[in-house]
Design a protein around this motif. Structure first.
Motif, mmCIF file in Angstrom:
data_model
loop_
_atom_site.group_PDB
_atom_site.id
_atom_site.type_symbol
_atom_site.label_atom_id
_atom_site.label_comp_id
_atom_site.label_asym_id
_atom_site.label_seq_id
_atom_site.Cartn_x
_atom_site.Cartn_y
_atom_site.Cartn_z
ATOM 1 N N GLU A 248 -6.377 -8.619 -3.170
ATOM 2 C CA GLU A 248 -5.094 -9.251 -2.848
ATOM 3 C C GLU A 248 -4.060 -8.200 -2.411
ATOM 4 N N ASP A 249 -3.986 -7.111 -3.198
ATOM 5 C CA ASP A 249 -3.030 -6.041 -2.888
ATOM 6 C C ASP A 249 -3.289 -5.451 -1.512
ATOM 7 N N PHE A 255 -1.010 -2.282 -1.550
ATOM 8 C CA PHE A 255 -1.686 -1.058 -1.962
ATOM 9 C C PHE A 255 -2.199 -0.374 -0.709
ATOM 10 N N PRO A 256 -2.019 0.934 -0.548
ATOM 11 C CA PRO A 256 -1.321 1.852 -1.444
ATOM 12 C C PRO A 256 0.206 1.699 -1.328
ATOM 13 N N ALA A 257 0.881 1.907 -2.468
ATOM 14 C CA ALA A 257 2.345 1.919 -2.499
ATOM 15 C C ALA A 257 2.822 3.378 -2.318
ATOM 16 N N LYS A 258 4.154 3.542 -2.347
ATOM 17 C CA LYS A 258 4.740 4.884 -2.118
ATOM 18 C C LYS A 258 4.150 5.928 -3.060
#
Ligand code: KIV
Length: 262
Positions: A248-249, A255-258
């Motif tokens: 889902e991410d 994803f990936p986030a900062k």
């Protein structure tokens, strides 16, 4: 620091009435966790054929594959006593084959002992492997490698035969015996009569120790779980949920986030 478990530790535990805990493992990561948790015996079971390889019985796993899994497990175990299973047909054709294959699990795999299935019928083999200087754990009762001869995975209830098998494997030199799929009362009787430790699976609380297939007790198995298993975790659900969240991410670009970027 915990002390290395040896055959002498296991003998003393039997004499002192201390229970022995055993679990299967097939790879480095889970063996390391089992070892850190203080499991006394890690069994590199031929159940790998089913829970790792996806076969419907233990029969297809090969000697080379058992050596491979044993290596992964012994690389991780610092204090646990590692027993490796002799796969189907690795000890039946001849005594010479049996000794050579048992030797591979110890020499190439690093196991402290080997396990093989059968009672009176494999006593000569147990005796020969023991005389070659290799510790043997016997396995009687419901022996999964004989699934076709038993007509399925059936609880074994013939007390006279089970007692005879237990005495014979002890006499042949086995240092321990796994009692699988037998009534609790018979397992208790056998455990009271033998001087070697009995390790039960589906054999009730009267054994000197217990063994479970890791995937069963961790709830990693999606299929049928036998009555004798206590599930200590529900890892199948945990892992699937994690995988779904990841899918889902990724699909949402979350994803990936900062914090995951360089
Ligand atoms: O292969 C295995 O996991 C075993 C246990 C069931 C005792 O032999």
């Amino acid at each position: 620091m915990k002390a290395q478990v040896t055959v002498n530790t296991l003998r003393k535990m039997k004499q002192n009435g201390e229970k022995i805990s055993s679990i299967t493992a097939y790879d480095y990561t889970f063996a390391a966790l089992a070892d850190a948790a203080g499991i006394h015996i890690i069994l590199v079971g031929d159940s790998a054929a089913m829970v790792v390889q996806g076969h419907s019985s233990t029969l297809p796993i090969t000697m080379d594959e058992m050596v491979y899994h044993t290596r992964l497990v012994t690389r991780a175990s610092k204090t646990a006593f590692v027993v490796a299973d002799m796969p189907f047909m690795s000890y039946h054709a001849s005594i010479a084959d049996a000794i050579t294959n048992a030797g591979r699990l110890v020499k190439e795999g690093g196991a402290a002992a080997i396990k093989l299935e059968g009672g009176a019928s494999v006593c000569e083999t147990i005796s020969a492997i023991s005389k070659a200087g290799i510790l043997v754990q016997a396995h009687i009762g419901l022996t999964p490698q004989s699934v076709h001869q038993m007509g399925g995975y059936r609880i074994q209830r013939d007390e006279d035969r089970l007692l005879e098998d237990a005495f014979k494997v002890q006499q042949a030199g086995a240092f321990s015996v796994v009692l699988e799929g037998i009534p609790a009362s018979i397992a208790e009787t056998i455990s009271g009569k033998l001087y070697i430790p009995t390790i039960g699976i589906g054999a009730g609380p009267g054994c000197d120790g217990q063994v479970l297939v890791m995937h069963d007790m961790l709830g990693l198995n999606i299929g049928h779980v036998p009555k004798f298993v206590k599930k200590y975790a529900n890892m199948a659900e945990t892992v699937e949920t994690a995988f779904r969240s990841y899918v889902e991410d990724v699909s949402k670009g979350e994803f990936p986030a900062k914090e995951h970027c360089y």
